[in-house]
Design a protein around this motif. Structure first.
Motif, PDB file in Angstrom:
ATOM      1  N   GLU A 130      -6.412  15.587   4.826  1.00 18.51           N
ATOM      2  CA  GLU A 130      -6.273  16.929   4.267  1.00 18.51           C
ATOM      3  C   GLU A 130      -6.724  17.988   5.271  1.00 18.51           C
ATOM      4  OE1 GLU A 130      -4.779  17.417   1.549  1.00 18.51           O
ATOM      5  OE2 GLU A 130      -4.745  15.388   0.726  1.00 18.51           O
ATOM      6  N   GLY A 131      -6.003  19.096   5.276  1.00 16.12           N
ATOM      7  CA  GLY A 131      -6.379  20.215   6.125  1.00 16.12           C
ATOM      8  C   GLY A 131      -5.908  20.121   7.547  1.00 16.12           C
ATOM      9  N   HIS A 132      -5.262  19.017   7.912  1.00 17.49           N
ATOM     10  CA  HIS A 132      -4.783  18.840   9.282  1.00 17.49           C
ATOM     11  C   HIS A 132      -3.478  19.621   9.452  1.00 17.49           C
ATOM     12  CE1 HIS A 132      -4.040  17.114  13.148  1.00 17.49           C
ATOM     13  NE2 HIS A 132      -4.957  16.167  13.017  1.00 17.49           N
ATOM     14  N   PRO A 133      -3.388  20.486  10.470  1.00 15.50           N
ATOM     15  CA  PRO A 133      -2.138  21.223  10.664  1.00 15.50           C
ATOM     16  C   PRO A 133      -0.969  20.348  11.063  1.00 15.50           C
ATOM     17  CG  PRO A 133      -3.649  21.610  12.478  1.00 15.50           C
ATOM     18  CD  PRO A 133      -4.418  20.863  11.437  1.00 15.50           C
ATOM     19  N   PHE A 134      -1.262  19.124  11.549  1.00 13.75           N
ATOM     20  CA  PHE A 134      -0.215  18.162  11.867  1.00 13.75           C
ATOM     21  C   PHE A 134      -0.336  17.020  10.865  1.00 13.75           C
ATOM     22  CE2 PHE A 134      -1.838  20.013  15.811  1.00 13.75           C
ATOM     23  CZ  PHE A 134      -0.735  20.735  16.206  1.00 13.75           C
ATOM     24  N   PRO A 135       0.392  17.068   9.758  1.00 12.69           N
ATOM     25  CA  PRO A 135       0.189  16.130   8.649  1.00 12.69           C
ATOM     26  C   PRO A 135       0.216  14.667   9.095  1.00 12.69           C
ATOM     27  CG  PRO A 135       1.684  17.870   7.998  1.00 12.69           C
ATOM     28  CD  PRO A 135       1.465  18.034   9.468  1.00 12.69           C
ATOM     29  N   GLU A 136      -0.717  13.894   8.584  1.00 10.94           N
ATOM     30  CA  GLU A 136      -0.832  12.473   8.925  1.00 10.94           C
ATOM     31  C   GLU A 136      -1.341  11.730   7.707  1.00 10.94           C
ATOM     32  OE1 GLU A 136      -0.326   9.266  11.544  1.00 10.94           O
ATOM     33  OE2 GLU A 136       0.055  11.383  11.968  1.00 10.94           O
ATOM     34  N   SER A 137      -0.831  10.501   7.507  1.00 10.90           N
ATOM     35  CA  SER A 137      -1.261   9.717   6.353  1.00 10.90           C
ATOM     36  C   SER A 137      -1.156   8.234   6.662  1.00 10.90           C
ATOM     37  CB  SER A 137      -0.406  10.056   5.127  1.00 10.90           C
ATOM     38  OG  SER A 137       0.937   9.658   5.338  1.00 10.90           O
ATOM     39  N   VAL A 138      -1.758   7.438   5.792  1.00 11.01           N
ATOM     40  CA  VAL A 138      -1.593   5.990   5.797  1.00 11.01           C
ATOM     41  C   VAL A 138      -1.247   5.584   4.371  1.00 11.01           C
ATOM     42  CG1 VAL A 138      -3.234   5.653   7.680  1.00 11.01           C
ATOM     43  CG2 VAL A 138      -4.028   5.519   5.312  1.00 11.01           C
ATOM     44  N   ILE A 139      -0.653   4.410   4.215  1.00 10.42           N
ATOM     45  CA  ILE A 139      -0.289   3.941   2.886  1.00 10.42           C
ATOM     46  C   ILE A 139      -0.568   2.445   2.787  1.00 10.42           C
ATOM     47  CG2 ILE A 139       2.133   3.490   3.498  1.00 10.42           C
ATOM     48  CD1 ILE A 139       2.882   4.520   0.680  1.00 10.42           C
ATOM     49  N   VAL A 140      -1.141   2.029   1.673  1.00 12.00           N
ATOM     50  CA  VAL A 140      -1.406   0.612   1.408  1.00 12.00           C
ATOM     51  C   VAL A 140      -0.370   0.132   0.394  1.00 12.00           C
ATOM     52  CG1 VAL A 140      -3.059  -1.071   0.528  1.00 12.00           C
ATOM     53  CG2 VAL A 140      -3.868   0.898   1.843  1.00 12.00           C
ATOM     54  N   VAL A 141       0.341  -0.947   0.745  1.00 13.05           N
ATOM     55  CA  VAL A 141       1.396  -1.477  -0.118  1.00 13.05           C
ATOM     56  C   VAL A 141       1.142  -2.949  -0.408  1.00 13.05           C
ATOM     57  CG1 VAL A 141       3.117   0.157   0.765  1.00 13.05           C
ATOM     58  CG2 VAL A 141       2.861  -2.078   1.873  1.00 13.05           C
ATOM     59  N   PRO A 142       1.611  -3.441  -1.563  1.00 13.29           N
ATOM     60  CA  PRO A 142       1.478  -4.863  -1.870  1.00 13.29           C
ATOM     61  C   PRO A 142       2.220  -5.697  -0.825  1.00 13.29           C
ATOM     62  CG  PRO A 142       2.097  -3.610  -3.822  1.00 13.29           C
ATOM     63  CD  PRO A 142       2.242  -2.687  -2.661  1.00 13.29           C
ATOM     64  N   CYS A 143       1.640  -6.815  -0.453  1.00 13.51           N
ATOM     65  CA  CYS A 143       2.222  -7.641   0.611  1.00 13.51           C
ATOM     66  C   CYS A 143       2.306  -9.087   0.154  1.00 13.51           C
ATOM     67  CB  CYS A 143       1.372  -7.529   1.874  1.00 13.51           C
ATOM     68  SG  CYS A 143       1.950  -8.511   3.268  1.00 13.51           S
ATOM     69  N   GLY A 144       3.466  -9.713   0.334  1.00 18.75           N
ATOM     70  CA  GLY A 144       3.627 -11.107  -0.035  1.00 18.75           C
ATOM     71  C   GLY A 144       2.830 -12.023   0.869  1.00 18.75           C
ATOM     72  N   GLY A 145       2.575 -13.221   0.417  1.00 11.94           N
ATOM     73  CA  GLY A 145       1.810 -14.173   1.208  1.00 11.94           C
ATOM     74  C   GLY A 145       0.329 -14.066   0.922  1.00 11.94           C
ATOM     75  N   SER A 146      -0.478 -14.759   1.735  1.00  8.85           N
ATOM     76  CA  SER A 146      -1.920 -14.827   1.501  1.00  8.85           C
ATOM     77  C   SER A 146      -2.689 -13.737   2.236  1.00  8.85           C
ATOM     78  CB  SER A 146      -2.442 -16.200   1.959  1.00  8.85           C
ATOM     79  OG  SER A 146      -2.172 -16.399   3.348  1.00  8.85           O
ATOM     80  N   ASN A 147      -1.983 -12.825   2.918  1.00  9.30           N
ATOM     81  CA  ASN A 147      -2.670 -11.808   3.706  1.00  9.30           C
ATOM     82  C   ASN A 147      -3.045 -10.570   2.909  1.00  9.30           C
ATOM     83  OD1 ASN A 147      -0.530 -13.164   5.872  1.00  9.30           O
ATOM     84  ND2 ASN A 147      -2.603 -12.857   6.656  1.00  9.30           N
ATOM     85  N   GLY A 148      -2.678 -10.550   1.649  1.00  7.61           N
ATOM     86  CA  GLY A 148      -3.086  -9.456   0.792  1.00  7.61           C
ATOM     87  C   GLY A 148      -2.391  -8.152   1.109  1.00  7.61           C
ATOM     88  N   PRO A 149      -2.910  -7.045   0.591  1.00  7.31           N
ATOM     89  CA  PRO A 149      -2.270  -5.747   0.799  1.00  7.31           C
ATOM     90  C   PRO A 149      -2.140  -5.388   2.282  1.00  7.31           C
ATOM     91  CG  PRO A 149      -3.924  -5.608  -0.934  1.00  7.31           C
ATOM     92  CD  PRO A 149      -4.086  -6.949  -0.283  1.00  7.31           C
ATOM     93  N   LEU A 150      -1.138  -4.558   2.565  1.00  7.03           N
ATOM     94  CA  LEU A 150      -0.824  -4.159   3.939  1.00  7.03           C
ATOM     95  C   LEU A 150      -1.051  -2.667   4.104  1.00  7.03           C
ATOM     96  CD1 LEU A 150       0.664  -4.588   6.767  1.00  7.03           C
ATOM     97  CD2 LEU A 150       2.767  -4.036   5.513  1.00  7.03           C
ATOM     98  N   LEU A 151      -1.751  -2.274   5.159  1.00  7.85           N
ATOM     99  CA  LEU A 151      -1.911  -0.868   5.508  1.00  7.85           C
ATOM    100  C   LEU A 151      -0.855  -0.508   6.543  1.00  7.85           C
ATOM    101  CD1 LEU A 151      -3.805   1.739   5.301  1.00  7.85           C
ATOM    102  CD2 LEU A 151      -4.665   0.979   7.527  1.00  7.85           C
TER     103      LEU A 151
END
Length: 320
Positions: free
Chosen positions: A206-227
């Motif tokens: 938030e507040g960054h003039p150059f917008p940036e984000s990350v997202i965590v999504v469900p991931c198949g397999g035993s490695n769990g969620p993915l960033l």
């Protein structure tokens, strides 16, 4: 000698053409990259940046002006895991910061939802063979731009007829105030409550003039969620395939990560700390590392499975 040579070239060009030759896109881009690396912002520049969030992306480059980025040599989409229920694929290529001079390795991530629809993060151009394999995975429903400095190939996936389903183009998701390709209008704005993937978690700086984000999504397999990240985190271990000037830049700015440990993109990190301060950036990463995710893939470099959050925290702190 160099100054005299440059002056002679300028005079000759003026005499031959009768007017100043328009600067090429790559020359303009080189100065933008140079300014970004120096991070010497005047108060007036900061005010202008905050006002329009245009930043260093003012050069309106059309994706068709550039050849497809070089994709991995095996010419295939690479599954994130070997699990039967794998739902993530990646394609590695090169991002032309200055085409043919400074090119950094980049990675496109393809996510398949339970309904079979695909969502593309950090899009890059790929070979015809990879495009066919991509279409075979399912229809592309969404194209997502997670950060300010990625998205050159978004327009291609939104406009190319082979990626349209029933005559409809994929939906385009961007951050508020983010720049987009010329002639493209976002369909949705990304937010905590508005994401293209079910059960995904979005974190924006938030507040960054150059917008940036990350997202965590469900991931198949035993490695769990993915960033999935843009420039906030990256994982590059070597300089293979990068032009000499790009290799020098990678070593000089610390682009190479420790094995198994994603780290922030150095230039982006310096820029963010310069604009927002250490405490704001540190808190953002602390919140991200507190989330439940184990696998990682960013816009630059290779995926990492079974991430060590403590090691990533140390890498972040080292750059602050």
């Amino acid at each position: 000698r160099n100054e005299r040579s440059s002056a002679s070239i300028s005079v000759a060009a003026g005499n031959n053409l009768g007017e100043r030759r328009r600067e090429s896109d790559w020359l303009v881009r080189s100065r933008e990259v140079g300014n970004m690396c120096k991070l010497n912002f005047t108060p007036e520049q900061l005010e202008e940046i905050s006002k329009n969030a245009g930043g260093f992306d003012k050069v309106k480059r059309k994706v068709e002006d550039f050849p497809p980025q070089i994709t991995r040599s095996d010419g295939k989409l690479a599954p994130l895991t070997d699990a039967p229920d794998n739902n993530v694929w990646t394609v590695e290529g090169f991002f032309p910061m200055i085409p043919y001079v400074i090119e950094l390795r980049c990675t496109m991530t393809v996510y398949r939802s339970p309904n079979g629809e695909l969502t593309i993060f950090n899009a890059i151009r790929a070979s015809d063979e990879i495009e066919k394999e991509l279409c075979a995975l399912g229809p592309i429903a969404n194209v997502v731009k997670l950060g300010q400095f990625h998205g050159d190939a978004d327009a291609y996936y939104l406009k190319a007829p082979q990626f349209q389903s029933d005559g409809k183009a994929p939906k385009y998701w961007t951050l508020p105030r983010g720049t987009v390709a010329e002639g493209i209008t976002p369909d949705f704005e990304l937010s905590r409550s508005n994401v293209p993937v079910q059960d995904a978690i979005l974190y924006s700086l938030e507040g960054h003039p150059f917008p940036e984000s990350v997202i965590v999504v469900p991931c198949g397999g035993s490695n769990g969620p993915l960033l999935i990240a843009g420039d906030a985190l990256m994982y590059i271990l070597d300089t293979r395939g990068v032009p000499p000037l790009g290799k020098l830049m990678m070593y000089w700015y610390g682009f190479l990560a420790k094995e198994g440990v994603p780290q922030p993109a150095p230039i982006w990190m310096k820029q963010s700390v310069s604009l927002l301060g250490q405490d704001v950036v540190r808190t953002w990463f602390t919140d991200i590392l507190a989330l439940d995710w184990h696998a990682f893939v960013g816009a630059h470099g290779s995926p990492v499975l079974n991430c060590d959050h403590k090691a990533i925290e140390a890498a972040v702190e080292k750059m602050l």
